[in-house]
Structures are given as structure tokens and as C-alpha cells.
Scaffold this motif. Sequence first.
Motif, PDB file in Angstrom:
ATOM      1  N   MET A   1      36.089  36.066  37.123  1.00 17.87           N
ATOM      2  CA  MET A   1      36.678  35.428  38.294  1.00 17.87           C
ATOM      3  C   MET A   1      36.618  36.383  39.486  1.00 17.87           C
ATOM      4  O   MET A   1      36.790  37.592  39.329  1.00 17.87           O
ATOM      5  N   ARG A   2      36.351  35.818  40.667  1.00 16.55           N
ATOM      6  CA  ARG A   2      36.368  36.618  41.883  1.00 16.55           C
ATOM      7  C   ARG A   2      37.803  36.801  42.363  1.00 16.55           C
ATOM      8  O   ARG A   2      38.715  36.100  41.940  1.00 16.55           O
ATOM      9  N   VAL A   3      37.980  37.766  43.269  1.00 19.34           N
ATOM     10  CA  VAL A   3      39.319  38.150  43.694  1.00 19.34           C
ATOM     11  C   VAL A   3      40.094  36.969  44.294  1.00 19.34           C
ATOM     12  O   VAL A   3      41.287  36.810  44.049  1.00 19.34           O
ATOM     13  N   LYS A   4      39.410  36.121  45.072  1.00 19.61           N
ATOM     14  CA  LYS A   4      40.103  34.975  45.688  1.00 19.61           C
ATOM     15  C   LYS A   4      40.563  33.991  44.622  1.00 19.61           C
ATOM     16  O   LYS A   4      41.656  33.416  44.728  1.00 19.61           O
ATOM     17  N   GLU A   5      39.761  33.818  43.589  1.00 16.30           N
ATOM     18  CA  GLU A   5      40.131  32.911  42.501  1.00 16.30           C
ATOM     19  C   GLU A   5      41.352  33.440  41.747  1.00 16.30           C
ATOM     20  O   GLU A   5      42.255  32.674  41.389  1.00 16.30           O
ATOM     21  N   VAL A   6      41.369  34.739  41.521  1.00 17.06           N
ATOM     22  CA  VAL A   6      42.517  35.345  40.840  1.00 17.06           C
ATOM     23  C   VAL A   6      43.763  35.225  41.704  1.00 17.06           C
ATOM     24  O   VAL A   6      44.851  34.884  41.215  1.00 17.06           O
ATOM     25  N   ALA A   7      43.614  35.508  42.982  1.00 15.18           N
ATOM     26  CA  ALA A   7      44.754  35.420  43.903  1.00 15.18           C
ATOM     27  C   ALA A   7      45.329  34.008  43.917  1.00 15.18           C
ATOM     28  O   ALA A   7      46.558  33.816  43.876  1.00 15.18           O
ATOM     29  N   ASP A   8      44.469  32.997  43.966  1.00 20.18           N
ATOM     30  CA  ASP A   8      44.928  31.608  43.969  1.00 20.18           C
ATOM     31  C   ASP A   8      45.580  31.233  42.641  1.00 20.18           C
ATOM     32  O   ASP A   8      46.585  30.502  42.609  1.00 20.18           O
ATOM     33  N   LEU A   9      45.029  31.716  41.544  1.00 17.60           N
ATOM     34  CA  LEU A   9      45.569  31.412  40.220  1.00 17.60           C
ATOM     35  C   LEU A   9      46.973  31.985  40.045  1.00 17.60           C
ATOM     36  O   LEU A   9      47.884  31.304  39.550  1.00 17.60           O
ATOM     37  N   VAL A  10      47.138  33.224  40.479  1.00 16.34           N
ATOM     38  CA  VAL A  10      48.396  33.943  40.240  1.00 16.34           C
ATOM     39  C   VAL A  10      49.434  33.661  41.318  1.00 16.34           C
ATOM     40  O   VAL A  10      50.640  33.675  41.052  1.00 16.34           O
ATOM     41  N   GLY A  11      48.964  33.424  42.525  1.00 19.11           N
ATOM     42  CA  GLY A  11      49.903  33.190  43.619  1.00 19.11           C
ATOM     43  C   GLY A  11      50.245  34.453  44.382  1.00 19.11           C
ATOM     44  O   GLY A  11      51.327  34.559  44.963  1.00 19.11           O
ATOM     45  N   ILE A  12      49.338  35.433  44.352  1.00 20.06           N
ATOM     46  CA  ILE A  12      49.529  36.644  45.135  1.00 20.06           C
ATOM     47  C   ILE A  12      48.385  36.750  46.132  1.00 20.06           C
ATOM     48  O   ILE A  12      47.420  35.990  46.077  1.00 20.06           O
ATOM     49  N   SER A  13      48.488  37.702  47.046  1.00 20.46           N
ATOM     50  CA  SER A  13      47.468  37.802  48.087  1.00 20.46           C
ATOM     51  C   SER A  13      46.260  38.603  47.617  1.00 20.46           C
ATOM     52  O   SER A  13      46.349  39.431  46.707  1.00 20.46           O
ATOM     53  N   VAL A  14      45.138  38.342  48.257  1.00 18.60           N
ATOM     54  CA  VAL A  14      43.929  39.122  47.999  1.00 18.60           C
ATOM     55  C   VAL A  14      44.194  40.589  48.335  1.00 18.60           C
ATOM     56  O   VAL A  14      43.750  41.495  47.627  1.00 18.60           O
ATOM     57  N   ARG A  15      44.945  40.809  49.402  1.00 20.40           N
ATOM     58  CA  ARG A  15      45.248  42.191  49.811  1.00 20.40           C
ATOM     59  C   ARG A  15      46.007  42.930  48.716  1.00 20.40           C
ATOM     60  O   ARG A  15      45.777  44.128  48.489  1.00 20.40           O
ATOM     61  N   THR A  16      46.895  42.241  48.018  1.00 23.57           N
ATOM     62  CA  THR A  16      47.641  42.872  46.927  1.00 23.57           C
ATOM     63  C   THR A  16      46.700  43.321  45.822  1.00 23.57           C
ATOM     64  O   THR A  16      46.810  44.436  45.299  1.00 23.57           O
ATOM     65  N   LEU A  17      45.746  42.458  45.473  1.00 22.83           N
ATOM     66  CA  LEU A  17      44.773  42.815  44.442  1.00 22.83           C
ATOM     67  C   LEU A  17      43.895  43.977  44.888  1.00 22.83           C
ATOM     68  O   LEU A  17      43.563  44.860  44.088  1.00 22.83           O
ATOM     69  N   HIS A  18      43.531  43.983  46.165  1.00 23.00           N
ATOM     70  CA  HIS A  18      42.755  45.095  46.693  1.00 23.00           C
ATOM     71  C   HIS A  18      43.566  46.398  46.567  1.00 23.00           C
ATOM     72  O   HIS A  18      43.033  47.455  46.209  1.00 23.00           O
ATOM     73  N   HIS A  19      44.853  46.310  46.880  1.00 20.94           N
ATOM     74  CA  HIS A  19      45.725  47.486  46.811  1.00 20.94           C
ATOM     75  C   HIS A  19      45.839  47.991  45.374  1.00 20.94           C
ATOM     76  O   HIS A  19      45.767  49.211  45.132  1.00 20.94           O
ATOM     77  N   TYR A  20      46.010  47.075  44.423  1.00 22.05           N
ATOM     78  CA  TYR A  20      46.095  47.472  43.014  1.00 22.05           C
ATOM     79  C   TYR A  20      44.822  48.200  42.587  1.00 22.05           C
ATOM     80  O   TYR A  20      44.873  49.150  41.799  1.00 22.05           O
ATOM     81  N   ASP A  21      43.696  47.753  43.095  1.00 20.33           N
ATOM     82  CA  ASP A  21      42.410  48.391  42.776  1.00 20.33           C
ATOM     83  C   ASP A  21      42.359  49.780  43.405  1.00 20.33           C
ATOM     84  O   ASP A  21      41.993  50.771  42.760  1.00 20.33           O
ATOM     85  N   GLU A  22      42.777  49.874  44.651  1.00 18.31           N
ATOM     86  CA  GLU A  22      42.697  51.138  45.382  1.00 18.31           C
ATOM     87  C   GLU A  22      43.567  52.226  44.755  1.00 18.31           C
ATOM     88  O   GLU A  22      43.205  53.409  44.775  1.00 18.31           O
TER      89      GLU A  22
END
Length: 247
Positions: free
Chosen positions: A1-22
Motif C-alpha cells: 500500500m502507498r502512504v496515502k492509502e495507509v493514511a486513509d485506512l488508518v485515519g492519520i495524516s500522510v505527514r504523520t507517516l512521513h514523520h514516523y519514517d524520518e
Amino acid sequence: MRVKEVADLVGISVRTLHHYDEIGLLIPEETTEAGYRKYSQDNLTMLQQILFFKELGFPLRKIGEIINDPSFDRQEALMLHRKMLLERRRRLDGIIATIDKTIQHSKGEIEMTDKEKFAGFDFSSNPYEQEARERWGNAAVEQANDKVGKMSKSGQEALSEGMNDIYRKLANLRGTSPQSAEAQAAIGEWYDFLNRLGSYSSEAFKGLGQMYVDDERFTKNIDQFGEGLAQFMCEAMSVFAENNSKE
């Protein structure tokens, strides 16, 4: 799944996922040459675990330390999450019930005693776990949680009654010297009891006794069995630790 798909599935922002990665908390299974992050099922499982910890108030730095520890046991963590959330629900249910009664009382439909007005505000229900973790590390606390969690309801009740029996025995001795043979024998039972659940060194046992008087929540809980019991136990535990420091 791409980041936008994960963000939509979970209900969090793309920026949050980017931050977790960083910060290395949740690194995607793959990052394409074009820079697109792709998340696997294992990533989703780990994200769920992260969000459970976050829901319980753990800071991201601490979550990272926990889930990246080689000894991390996901199943054990889920059971602990469940117990903590059930306790939170129990307390919230009590407060909601008090709100409902207060609404009825304000309308003149029922009478409430002063005690009923504060029902549900339970500040004595296991407020000490975090302090214990920070002071002595996770090992003893996790070991105790695991043992208690695996017990049957009757086993847990027996454990609670055994604990109360020792408190009552010590309460009956609190007028004697903490150094007396009777007091030391009883506090030795407390030491043995705690070490059936976890692993407490003599020094940790002494530190726990000091917390009984330093933290008013401990003091209030223990002194239910007799005024001054917390202070008596603190002194008796200190003597016991000094007498058994070579163990």
C-alpha cells in the motif's frame, strides 16, 4: 500500500507517516526510485502496535525503544494493552454513572450523598506502574503482569487476599520496633510475596519501601489497613534490605 492509502485506512495524516519514517519508528518496506513509500502487512501490524501504545499515552521515543527491543513480545504487549484499556473503561463507566446521577440530582429527581457525588473518581487503582517501570526498569513489572494476567479469576482473588493478609499482619505489628524479630519475619513474607511475582533485589525492595512514604497515593492505599503502616513498612523494609544486602 502507498502512504496515502495507509493514511486513509488508518485515519492519520500522510505527514504523520512521513514523520514516523524520518525518526525510524515505522520504515516502509520499500521506497521506490521515484520516492514513493510502500507499506507491507508487517508494516501495518507494527503501525497498529504503535497506535495502541500512543493511545495509552506513551511518547514516540519510548514506543520506538520498546518495539525495537529484541525481547519485545507483541502478544504480551497486546494483552497488557487490553488490561490497561479495560481498566480505563471501568473508570470511565464509573464517572459516566456519576454524571448521570448528578443530572438527575440537579433536576430534583433523586438525592445524592456527598460520597455518591465523587463515585468513580478512583485515584487508587494501580497508579504506580509507571513509577515502578521508571525506577527499576521493565523486567520485574512485566514479569508480574505476565504472571497475574495468566492467573484465573479465583487465582487473582487468592493473590489479592494473600496480599491483604500480609498487610493486616504488619498492621498489627506497627506498634512494635521495625527491627523486632516479629516485624522482620512479617516483612520477609512481603519480600517473598513480591518475588513470587517479579524479581526484586534487596536494594529495590528498600527503594519500594521509601516510595510508600514519598508518594501519598501509596501511603493512602497502605494506611487503609492501619494509620502509620506505610511508615512502619518503609522502616522495616530498610532494615530487611540492610540485613540481606549480600543475598
